[in-house]
Design a protein around this motif. Structure first.
Motif, PDB file in Angstrom:
ATOM      1  N   MET A   1       0.790  -1.230   0.000  1.00  0.00           N
ATOM      2  CA  MET A   1       0.000   0.000   0.000  1.00  0.00           C
ATOM      3  C   MET A   1       0.829   1.290   0.000  1.00  0.00           C
ATOM      4  O   MET A   1       0.435   2.277  -0.631  1.00  0.00           O
ATOM      5  N   GLU A   2       1.949   1.289   0.722  1.00  0.00           N
ATOM      6  CA  GLU A   2       2.629   2.574   0.950  1.00  0.00           C
ATOM      7  C   GLU A   2       3.045   3.285  -0.344  1.00  0.00           C
ATOM      8  O   GLU A   2       2.749   4.480  -0.507  1.00  0.00           O
TER       9      GLU A   2
ATOM     10  N   THR B   1      -9.238  -9.352   0.474  1.00  0.00           N
ATOM     11  CA  THR B   1     -10.214  -9.998  -0.409  1.00  0.00           C
ATOM     12  C   THR B   1     -11.580  -9.315  -0.296  1.00  0.00           C
ATOM     13  O   THR B   1     -12.307  -9.191  -1.283  1.00  0.00           O
ATOM     14  N   GLY B   2     -11.898  -8.838   0.900  1.00  0.00           N
ATOM     15  CA  GLY B   2     -13.153  -8.086   1.069  1.00  0.00           C
ATOM     16  C   GLY B   2     -13.181  -6.856   0.175  1.00  0.00           C
ATOM     17  O   GLY B   2     -14.224  -6.486  -0.377  1.00  0.00           O
ATOM     18  N   VAL B   3     -12.035  -6.222  -0.023  1.00  0.00           N
ATOM     19  CA  VAL B   3     -11.964  -5.040  -0.894  1.00  0.00           C
ATOM     20  C   VAL B   3     -12.049  -5.474  -2.356  1.00  0.00           C
ATOM     21  O   VAL B   3     -12.759  -4.864  -3.164  1.00  0.00           O
ATOM     22  N   ALA B   4     -11.342  -6.563  -2.681  1.00  0.00           N
ATOM     23  CA  ALA B   4     -11.381  -7.068  -4.064  1.00  0.00           C
ATOM     24  C   ALA B   4     -12.806  -7.424  -4.468  1.00  0.00           C
ATOM     25  O   ALA B   4     -13.190  -7.290  -5.637  1.00  0.00           O
TER      26      ALA B   4
ATOM     27  N   ALA C   1      -7.070  -5.172  -9.243  1.00  0.00           N
ATOM     28  CA  ALA C   1      -6.914  -3.729  -9.495  1.00  0.00           C
ATOM     29  C   ALA C   1      -7.857  -2.937  -8.593  1.00  0.00           C
ATOM     30  O   ALA C   1      -7.478  -1.905  -8.013  1.00  0.00           O
ATOM     31  N   VAL C   2      -9.085  -3.434  -8.438  1.00  0.00           N
ATOM     32  CA  VAL C   2     -10.041  -2.772  -7.552  1.00  0.00           C
ATOM     33  C   VAL C   2      -9.513  -2.788  -6.112  1.00  0.00           C
ATOM     34  O   VAL C   2      -9.591  -1.792  -5.382  1.00  0.00           O
ATOM     35  N   ALA C   3      -8.932  -3.935  -5.716  1.00  0.00           N
ATOM     36  CA  ALA C   3      -8.396  -4.049  -4.349  1.00  0.00           C
ATOM     37  C   ALA C   3      -7.288  -3.028  -4.121  1.00  0.00           C
ATOM     38  O   ALA C   3      -7.196  -2.414  -3.053  1.00  0.00           O
ATOM     39  N   MET C   4      -6.439  -2.830  -5.120  1.00  0.00           N
ATOM     40  CA  MET C   4      -5.328  -1.881  -4.962  1.00  0.00           C
ATOM     41  C   MET C   4      -5.838  -0.440  -4.976  1.00  0.00           C
ATOM     42  O   MET C   4      -5.365   0.406  -4.218  1.00  0.00           O
TER      43      MET C   4
END
Ligand SMILES: Cc1cc2nc3c(=O)[nH]c(=O)nc-3n(C[C@H](O)[C@H](O)[C@H](O)COP(=O)(O)OP(=O)(O)OC[C@H]3O[C@@H](n4cnc5c(N)ncnc54)[C@H](O)[C@@H]3O)c2cc1C
Length: 492
Positions: free
Chosen positions: A124-125, A178-181, A195-198
């Motif tokens: 993330m950073e 995975t919840g974000v993905a 890509a959505v997760a990132m």
């Protein structure tokens, strides 16, 4: 007689409104037609059970509105929309009472993830440091040269090895990511979901996952104010059934899916383009439950109650299975659920001990099941006793979502599946996907790049295309709050 206008916009979702703002700011005369009795599309609010308690009908949390180039320039804050940062961006409870917590600060998140904190930071950073460049690149639909050339390289370095979850040792961080993905609402794992997760994952530590004070409808309201202040008119209860109804407009921008474009065009589209539109695929559906409750959700892990958004799906493997079933059209009683308790971030959303709870499940496209019992039992698993706090509830099945808003075909709230192909070639493979072969007709909905979410960019980019191709205006107008019509660009 109908007065001639420069542009007619069909639909007042965030993209229709963003298109209208952009065109009105360029000095064009615009009119909007909205089939519903109120404006806003995915930004609407309703008082379902109690005249004091507002429920967000669709969107509730706004990482994209906080970050997108359109809204950065439109600037919601001076217009009176306060974006409230939750104490924890999003949370992910697990069966044994542990929970993954994405704090606004990266340090706090990494600390809470223990041995997996270093890997989380590694992912993330760098993205947080290049957040504006990354967001601008993705939000352009990957159709403009990156202002920050490092940002797409950082993204590619995370996506192309296809090992986003490798390097984690425990089970909390993989579940959290995975919840974000799963916001991609499709097959997991996949490049587009990664890509959505990132994108969304790093935003939680950059501009945040905020909630507008007083609900999402506030965003629609200030966009409509801006349109009217620049001479635009908005007609609600005005469903457009054919492009022939809009012959008085030099340009038409459709905040609709390709399915509706096919109908509205009355067979006038070139056969090849029409064939391509018919091949556009819609994704799994959403089935939403709204609850009026008497107290905050009684989470087993009290930290979860401080989050703006809660993902209910369990382990990484369990979520991948839930999403796979939804893609395949197989119903499960244990679907992935997203939940928001708005009053946890915006206490003004609670009145006299009553508060809204917003939750939806990922289900097969067109699923007719009323989701209330399903969603309630998913919540109960991580918050026993939730059912006892429910005063009233209502559900909308995936099938019925389409009746509410024709853009949600079979309940697909993304207005088109976010597969890798469709996230790049949306709705058809074209350099300028907003422009249709019909002269002066443009698509401006989430069925175009950059896709779903409240960011206004599909509408803004479609409007820029219309300005260039229909009105010969190459310069993007200013969208800033202080600019009046006189200063906002040439009238074509
Ligand atoms: C349950 C749910 C939860 C969501 N949560 C979030 C969230 O938290 N954060 C987020 O960023 N996004 C969220 N989304 C997604 C987001 O709401 C959509 O991606 C976004 O609203 C798409 O905007 P749009 O302008 O393309 O279309 P829409 O918002 O769907 O608006 C289209 C509008 O056009 C009107 N219309 C359609 N056809 C016609 C016609 N023929 N004539 C006249 N009017 C017409 C419709 O009535 C509607 O008002 C959510 C969506 C749903 C349904």
């Amino acid at each position: 007689m109908t007065q001639a206008v420069d542009a007619a916009i069909v639909g007042t979702g965030p993209n229709g409104l963003a298109a209208a703002v952009t065109l009105a700011r360029a000095g064009l005369r615009v009119e909007l037609h909205e089939a519903g009795e109120s404006i806003g599309g995915g930004l609407r609010g309703e008082r379902y059970f109690d005249s004091d308690v507002l429920h967000d009908v669709c969107s509730a949390v706004h990482p994209m509105a906080a970050a997108s180039p359109f809204f950065r320039e439109f600037d919601l804050t001076p217009r009176g929309v306060e974006l409230l940062a939750p104490r924890i961006g999003y949370a992910h409870p697990l069966d044994d009472g542990r929970a993954g917590l994405a704090h606004p600060g990266l340090d706090a998140t990494c600390e809470s993830l223990g041995e997996d904190g270093a890997r989380w930071r590694q992912l993330m950073e760098p993205l947080v440091e290049h957040s504006t460049g990354l967001v601008d690149f993705i939000m352009s639909g990957q159709r403009s040269l990156p202002s920050d050339p490092v940002a797409p390289l950082l993204l590619a370095a995370r996506l192309l090895p296809r090992r986003l979850l490798s390097g984690f040792r425990g089970d909390v961080a993989p579940a959290l990511l995975t919840g974000v993905a799963a916001h991609a609402v499709g097959k997991l794992p996949s490049l587009s979901a990664d890509a959505v997760a990132m994108l969304l994952g790093h935003l939680a530590h950059a501009t945040g996952w905020p909630l507008p004070r007083g609900g999402s409808e506030r965003i629609a309201r200030v966009m409509a104010d801006d349109i009217r202040a620049h001479g635009g008119s908005i007609h609600t209860g005005s469903r457009i059934s054919s492009l022939r109804e809009l012959g008085h407009a030099r340009a038409v921008l459709l905040d609709t899916t390709p399915a509706q474009l096919l109908t509205l065009a009355d067979g006038r589209l070139p056969a090849r383009y029409a064939r391509q539109l018919r091949r556009f695929r819609y994704g799994p559906g959403a089935a939403k439950a709204d609850f009026l409750v008497s107290e905050p959700v009684p989470w087993t892990n009290p930290d979860v109650g401080r989050a703006g958004t809660v993902h209910l799906g369990g382990s990484h493997t369990a979520i991948a299975r839930q999403e796979r079933l939804a893609v395949r059209g197989e119903a499960t009683d244990e679907p992935f659920v997203l939940l928001v308790d708005p009053a946890a971030t915006d206490p003004g959303r609670a009145h006299k001990g009553r508060r809204p709870v917003w939750a939806y499940a990922h289900v097969p496209n067109g699923d007719p099941r009323d989701p209330v019992a399903l969603v309630r039992s998913r919540i109960e698993r991580y918050a026993p006793g939730f059912g006892d706090t429910v005063i009233a509830a209502r559900g909308v099945s995936a099938r019925d979502y389409e009746t509410y808003n024709p853009n949600y075909v079979g309940g697909d709230i993304g207005s088109g599946a976010m597969t890798l192909y469709q996230s790049l070639a949306r709705p058809v493979p074209r350099l300028d996907p907003w422009r249709t072969p019909l002269p002066g007709v443009f698509l401006c909905s989430a069925s175009t790049p950059p896709g779903p979410g409240v960011h206004g960019m599909c509408g803004h980019l479609a409007a820029l295309s219309a300005l260039r191709h229909r009105f010969g205006v190459r310069e993007a107008p200013s969208l800033a709050p202080s600019m009046g019509p006189a200063a906002s660009g040439a009238r074509a």
